[in-house]
Design an enzyme around this catalytic site. Structure first.
Site, PDB file in Angstrom:
ATOM      1  N   CYS A 226      43.074 -34.784 -35.738  1.00  0.00           N
ATOM      2  CA  CYS A 226      42.322 -35.376 -36.641  1.00  0.00           C
ATOM      3  C   CYS A 226      41.402 -34.701 -37.665  1.00  0.00           C
ATOM      4  CB  CYS A 226      41.182 -36.387 -35.859  1.00  0.00           C
ATOM      5  SG  CYS A 226      41.991 -37.282 -34.580  1.00  0.00           S
TER       6      CYS A 226
ATOM      7  N   HIS B  44      31.895 -35.839 -38.293  1.00  0.00           N
ATOM      8  CA  HIS B  44      33.229 -36.787 -37.882  1.00  0.00           C
ATOM      9  C   HIS B  44      32.729 -37.881 -37.195  1.00  0.00           C
ATOM     10  CE1 HIS B  44      37.104 -36.511 -36.720  1.00  0.00           C
ATOM     11  NE2 HIS B  44      37.218 -36.400 -35.526  1.00  0.00           N
TER      12      HIS B  44
ATOM     13  N   HIS C 120      38.874 -44.944 -37.760  1.00  0.00           N
ATOM     14  CA  HIS C 120      39.428 -43.504 -37.937  1.00  0.00           C
ATOM     15  C   HIS C 120      40.766 -43.327 -38.263  1.00  0.00           C
ATOM     16  CE1 HIS C 120      40.093 -39.678 -36.776  1.00  0.00           C
ATOM     17  NE2 HIS C 120      39.541 -39.431 -35.618  1.00  0.00           N
TER      18      HIS C 120
END
Lengths: 85, 403, 358
Positions: B164, B297, B332
């Site tokens: 990620c 995040h 995401h």
């Protein structure tokens, strides 16, 4: 119940690839995580998969799962009350 | 002092739309792109919400300038092409042909969005002809090469995959190469298309919330996945000024570190995240008080938000700058998250707005801080910190500053 | 690109030959007839504890072991950074998770395959085991994957103001399914020769399959180095003329004439489509130059250049050129300057100049 626990121990050994361990090496009440068997968070997810595949028990909440998976005893009790297969 | 690297072009596609303006509008109006599933073929179509781009692969092909139908381009490649097309609406392509440049892309599962549909056929002796076109697309470099070939460019190319944090790492490599004089410019970013593979992967980790995700909330249950792609043009400030380019932001600091703690979980105290933000600040020559907004995040998983929240609190104290996760807007987007949120950080600077953390209700019990929940205009932003953390203990922080 | 040379302090390769035990890596030479050079798995319990190892697929064990052994041999407990490349990551884990996803219709899936198929999972483990909290990066770029790792390491050591040690390496895995898939796009030969006869069949397309893990502990400090990687070039699908220009350029950067090249490490793969590129490289040799190759021993895969770099470093260490890798004997008495030219199935070429240290 004793049969279930024995089967369950063998399933745990197989699914987590606990090489060299036998069902009698796992104490019914010993903690599976932390200082007991030393399993980790990914093992706990694999044990939930074991419950789903073998007993039709689906655990959605990881925190609830942690309680059910404390020991072979707690797992076996939960299975007896909730199994669908 | 070394010369500064600046961002002079942005191309973006996400569940919020295509191009900077569509994103500014959606962020300002609190319009989320996370919705019930419309395109992804999954048995959970009625169960989950996703940040899908509501364009079929044919529609994306047409947008990118490709023939529709089985054209051998996976959705991952098509999203990358779409983001590149958007970038090139603001950047003269001849600029990328005139002097040495790098194209640094990132993704996490290559063309899995297509391969998971045709995999069993691909293994059979008599694979269908239309599937042969996709046979080697389960490869992260595929989308990189597709973009380069489509636009007939000959850059230094690289593809990064650090889960990620992938496309945040593209920024770092691009900036380093420019500073060392290896290339004059770099197009950096990444993209990922939704797939059953990643949806079920995160679901098997019990990391997916079936409803809208709630970053930094006591009752968060996990993430919503999304898809998207983004690219940014980087160059030296002096080069940008010499050609009269519009400077969107300065990439004033960055850091890449590793937790060295666990295969998937961050260190519970947020030690890795803390150190990464600290190193990025040190590189930018800034103090904590200089940061005016943090784009966190904030995946809304138990582990990430606890670790990141504690890290922000430890570094900035109990009265930190406004921080928010923009994942409730886009989902995401995995490899694309770093570049998309980097772009949001730059949009925040450009529009002088603090983007709200949607779906937040209850402060986490282990934290004394909570995210910004309302849009703030005329926010007086100077420096914005953007975090991206991933599996494998991978941590990246970027700092963007007003030009 | 001229940057800080990479001093190679240690090199560890796990391949289809016994390179893990360097001394006897060609005794005996292993060959196969089915086009699939699978690696010899060493004892993985040396660097990975029993609790961690029980869930790991072979690629993870292999990558972790090659990396940790490289650090071990270099005497470095914690490097300053870890840079790893893989074209396809742990293919077995990807296959396990994808098959379960399809066969179980997205229900009750084990997360292990998903986690371990993540391209940076070996990075994460190496960081944990070596307690390296510094720079950590993963490149996934087909035939230039290892090259990008080495490039990043050079860049990092060029930026460094003090002595640094980095762990850089790459790995890839061959599986029966992956072999089937790549066969369909002419990656492998239709008529598979014995691996040792690979180059006799360079009139047909394709190569033979292989896999491996290759890790190098590198530094900007020459202390304890056995060789140095002085320059690196990546040429995307070059024409013969572009390759020639690339070779001229990399030799000039290092003030080397053709006569100075003691060894050409040639990544020839027996594919007719790359023969003109291989010939171009070989035509640059003088009578001094010994030409060696390695893909008949390790097979072709996206990070096979790791075997070539390991071999270049090995020749510098031992100053001996085994006959099993030699295809043309040159007159030079020592191994000082090596030109490494790797060609991939896609027609990409990487060039490296490796020089012995001491």
């Amino acid at each position: 119940m004793e049969d279930l626990k024995r089967t369950l121990k063998q399933q745990i050994i197989d699914s987590l690839n606990l090489q060299g361990m036998k069902p009698e090496d796992i104490d019914d009440n010993a903690p599976l995580f932390g200082e007991g068997l030393g399993l980790d968070s990914i093992d706990s997810l694999e044990l939930m998969v074991l419950l789903e595949r073998n007993y039709g028990i689906k655990i959605e909440d990881a925190r609830e799962g942690r309680k059910i998976l404390s020991s072979v005893q707690t797992m076996a009790e939960y299975i007896q009350q909730n199994k669908k297969i | 002092m070394a010369e500064r690297v600046v961002v002079t072009g942005i191309g973006i596609i996400s569940a919020l739309g295509t191009g900077m303006q569509a994103h500014v509008t959606a962020l300002r109006n609190k319009q989320s792109g996370v919705k019930p599933i419309s395109l992804l073929k999954t048995r959970y179509a009625n169960d989950f919400v996703l940040g899908e781009i509501r364009m079929t692969s044919d529609e994306l092909s047409a947008y990118a300038g490709l023939p529709v139908g089985d054209n051998g381009h996976t959705r991952t490649a098509l999203l990358s092409l779409a983001a590149m097309k958007d970038l090139l609406e603001h950047v003269d392509i001849e600029l990328l042909r005139a002097e040495p440049f790098a194209f640094i892309n990132a993704n996490t599962v290559g063309g899995m969005s297509k391969m998971e549909d045709i995999y069993m056929d691909v293994l059979r002796p008599d694979t269908k002809q239309e599937n042969i076109k996709y046979i080697d697309t389960l490869d992260c470099a595929e989308s990189t090469e597709r973009v380069v070939n489509f636009y007939n460019l000959k850059p230094f190319t690289a593809t990064i995959s650090t889960a990620c944090s992938s496309s945040s790492n593209s920024f770092i490599l691009g900036a380093r190469m420019i500073k060392q004089g290896i290339v004059k410019r770099a197009v950096v970013g990444g993209g990922d298309a939704l797939s059953r593979f990643t949806l079920n992967g995160f679901y098997s980790l019990k990391n997916v919330d079936k409803n809208l995700c709630k970053p930094f909330d006591q009752n968060r249950l996990g993430l919503n996945l999304g898809e998207g792609a983004g690219f940014c043009l980087l160059e030296l400030e002096s080069d940008a000024k010499a050609r009269g380019a519009n400077i969107i932001a300065v990439l004033s600091g960055y850091a890449n570190t590793n937790d060295a703690y666990h295969p998937t979980a961050p260190s519970p105290t947020g030690e890795g995240a803390y150190r990464t933000m600290q190193e990025a600040l040190a590189m930018a020559g800034l103090e904590t008080k200089d940061i005016s907004y943090i784009n966190a995040h904030g995946t809304a998983t138990q582990n990430n938000d606890a670790a990141e929240g504690l890290a922000i609190q430890k570094l900035f104290g109990t009265n930190p700058p406004p921080f928010s996760s923009t994942k409730p807007f886009t989902g995401h987007t995995l490899a694309a998250a770093g570049v998309i949120e980097g772009i949001f950080s730059m949009l925040a600077l450009q529009e002088q707005m603090i983007i709200p953390n949607m779906n937040f209700e209850t402060r986490m019990e282990e934290l004394a801080i909570q995210p910004a929940t309302e849009l703030v205009e005329n926010a007086g932003l100077q420096h914005v910190l953007s975090n991206s953390f991933g599996f494998g203990g991978s941590n990246v922080s970027l700092i963007f500053s007003k030009p | 690109m001229t940057m800080q040379p990479l001093y190679i302090i240690s090199a560890c390769s796990i391949t289809a030959q016994d390179t893990y035990n360097r001394e006897n890596f060609l005794n005996p030479v292993r060959s196969i007839d089915d086009g699939r050079l699978f690696v010899i798995d060493p004892d993985y319990t040396k660097y990975i504890n029993p609790v961690a190892i029980r869930r790991m697929s072979r690629m993870l064990k292999r990558g972790i072991t090659a990396g940790m052994r490289s650090l071990d041999e270099a005497g470095i407990k914690t490097p300053d950074g870890i840079i790893v490349g893989t074209s396809r990551g742990s293919v077995t884990d990807m296959e396990i998770f994808l098959h379960e996803l399809i066969e179980l219709d997205e229900q009750a899936l084990n997360p292990a395959g998903f986690i371990q198929s993540t391209y940076n999972s070996v990075n994460g483990w190496l960081a944990m085991l070596s307690k390296c909290t510094g720079y950590n990066q993963t490149y996934v770029h087909r035939g230039f994957t290892l090259e990008l790792c080495l490039f990043d390491a050079m860049l990092m050591l060029s930026e460094a103001k003090e002595k640094k040690h980095l762990l850089a390496g790459a790995f890839d895995e061959l599986t029966p399914e992956y072999f089937t898939i790549r066969t369909k796009i002419n990656y492998y030969k239709e008529q598979l020769p014995n691996s040792l006869n690979l180059y006799k069949h360079d009139d047909s397309t394709g190569s033979i399959g292989g896999e491996g893990a290759h890790f190098f502990t590198v530094s900007n400090d020459p202390a304890n180095a056995t060789s140095s990687l002085r320059s690196l070039a990546m040429l995307q699908k070059p024409t013969v003329a572009e390759l020639q220009a690339g070779i001229d350029n990399i030799l000039k950067e290092n003030n080397l004439d053709k006569e100075d090249i003691d060894v050409l490490v040639c990544g020839m793969n027996g594919d007719s489509r790359t023969r003109s590129l291989v010939d171009t490289a070989i035509n640059n040799c003088s009578a001094n130059t010994t030409v060696v190759n390695f893909k008949h021993l390790g097979g072709e895969y996206d990070t096979a250049s790791g075997f070539g770099l390991w071999l270049a470093d090995h020749l510098c260490r031992t100053q001996l050129i085994p006959s099993e890798v030699t295809c043309k004997v040159g007159t030079s008495a020592s191994v000082k300057n090596i030109l490494f030219c790797n060609t991939t199935i896609m027609g990409n070429v990487s060039l490296m100049v490796v020089t012995s240290v001491n």
